[in-house]
Design a protein around this motif. Structure first.
Motif, PDB file in Angstrom:
ATOM      1  N   ASN A   2      75.244 -66.757  10.778  1.00  0.00           N
ATOM      2  CA  ASN A   2      74.379 -67.526   9.883  1.00  0.00           C
ATOM      3  C   ASN A   2      73.487 -66.573   9.097  1.00  0.00           C
ATOM      4  N   TYR A   3      73.343 -66.873   7.811  1.00  0.00           N
ATOM      5  CA  TYR A   3      72.457 -66.108   6.949  1.00  0.00           C
ATOM      6  C   TYR A   3      71.393 -67.036   6.387  1.00  0.00           C
ATOM      7  N   SER A   4      70.197 -66.493   6.191  1.00  0.00           N
ATOM      8  CA  SER A   4      69.120 -67.300   5.617  1.00  0.00           C
ATOM      9  C   SER A   4      69.156 -67.229   4.095  1.00  0.00           C
ATOM     10  N   LEU A   5      68.860 -68.358   3.489  1.00  0.00           N
ATOM     11  CA  LEU A   5      68.703 -68.448   2.038  1.00  0.00           C
ATOM     12  C   LEU A   5      67.273 -68.898   1.798  1.00  0.00           C
ATOM     13  N   ALA A   6      66.482 -68.010   1.208  1.00  0.00           N
ATOM     14  CA  ALA A   6      65.076 -68.307   0.930  1.00  0.00           C
ATOM     15  C   ALA A   6      64.936 -68.697  -0.538  1.00  0.00           C
ATOM     16  N   ILE A   7      64.223 -69.772  -0.776  1.00  0.00           N
ATOM     17  CA  ILE A   7      63.949 -70.245  -2.121  1.00  0.00           C
ATOM     18  C   ILE A   7      62.479 -70.006  -2.410  1.00  0.00           C
ATOM     19  N   SER A   8      62.202 -69.309  -3.491  1.00  0.00           N
ATOM     20  CA  SER A   8      60.838 -69.081  -3.954  1.00  0.00           C
ATOM     21  C   SER A   8      60.669 -69.860  -5.250  1.00  0.00           C
ATOM     22  N   LYS A   9      59.576 -70.589  -5.372  1.00  0.00           N
ATOM     23  CA  LYS A   9      59.349 -71.385  -6.579  1.00  0.00           C
ATOM     24  C   LYS A   9      58.104 -70.913  -7.307  1.00  0.00           C
ATOM     25  N   VAL A  10      58.219 -70.897  -8.628  1.00  0.00           N
ATOM     26  CA  VAL A  10      57.079 -70.601  -9.484  1.00  0.00           C
ATOM     27  C   VAL A  10      56.908 -71.812 -10.397  1.00  0.00           C
ATOM     28  N   GLY A  11      55.787 -72.488 -10.327  1.00  0.00           N
ATOM     29  CA  GLY A  11      55.585 -73.704 -11.120  1.00  0.00           C
ATOM     30  C   GLY A  11      55.863 -74.949 -10.300  1.00  0.00           C
ATOM     31  N   ASN A  12      55.953 -76.076 -10.974  1.00  0.00           N
ATOM     32  CA  ASN A  12      56.090 -77.358 -10.293  1.00  0.00           C
ATOM     33  C   ASN A  12      57.460 -77.969 -10.517  1.00  0.00           C
TER      34      ASN A  12
END
Length: 93
Positions: free
Chosen positions: A17-27
């Motif tokens: 298993n690999y992690s997928l990280a989501i980073s958000k800028v804004g709404n």
């Protein structure tokens, strides 16, 4: 045992298993087609995916915002982001 016999033992690699990280800028909200990712409020989220799986991300801006694009994980542009999970990855929306 009344004569010689041959037995074969087969071993397969355990799924990774690999992690997928989501980073958000804004709404806005980032979701995955399989439902494992649903990043609404906040700066992002993380989910685990089996090696070799394909993850399709969709970005939906909140009212009054527009989606500017993806970066990281091999994604770019403003359409859906399709990622092949071959390692730990981070994508920014």
């Amino acid at each position: 045992m009344n004569k010689a016999k041959t037995v074969t033992a087969t071993f397969n690699a355990a799924p990774v298993n690999y992690s997928l990280a989501i980073s958000k800028v804004g709404n806005g909200t980032v979701t995955s087609g399989d439902g494992n990712i649903n990043c609404g409020s906040g700066a992002g989220c993380t989910a685990q995916f089996t090696s070799g799986s394909t993850v399709v991300l969709t970005a939906t801006p909140d009212s009054g915002y527009q989606f500017s694009g993806w970066s990281g994980g091999g994604c770019s542009g403003t359409g859906n982001c399709t990622i092949q999970m071959t390692a730990k990855k981070t994508v920014t929306a």
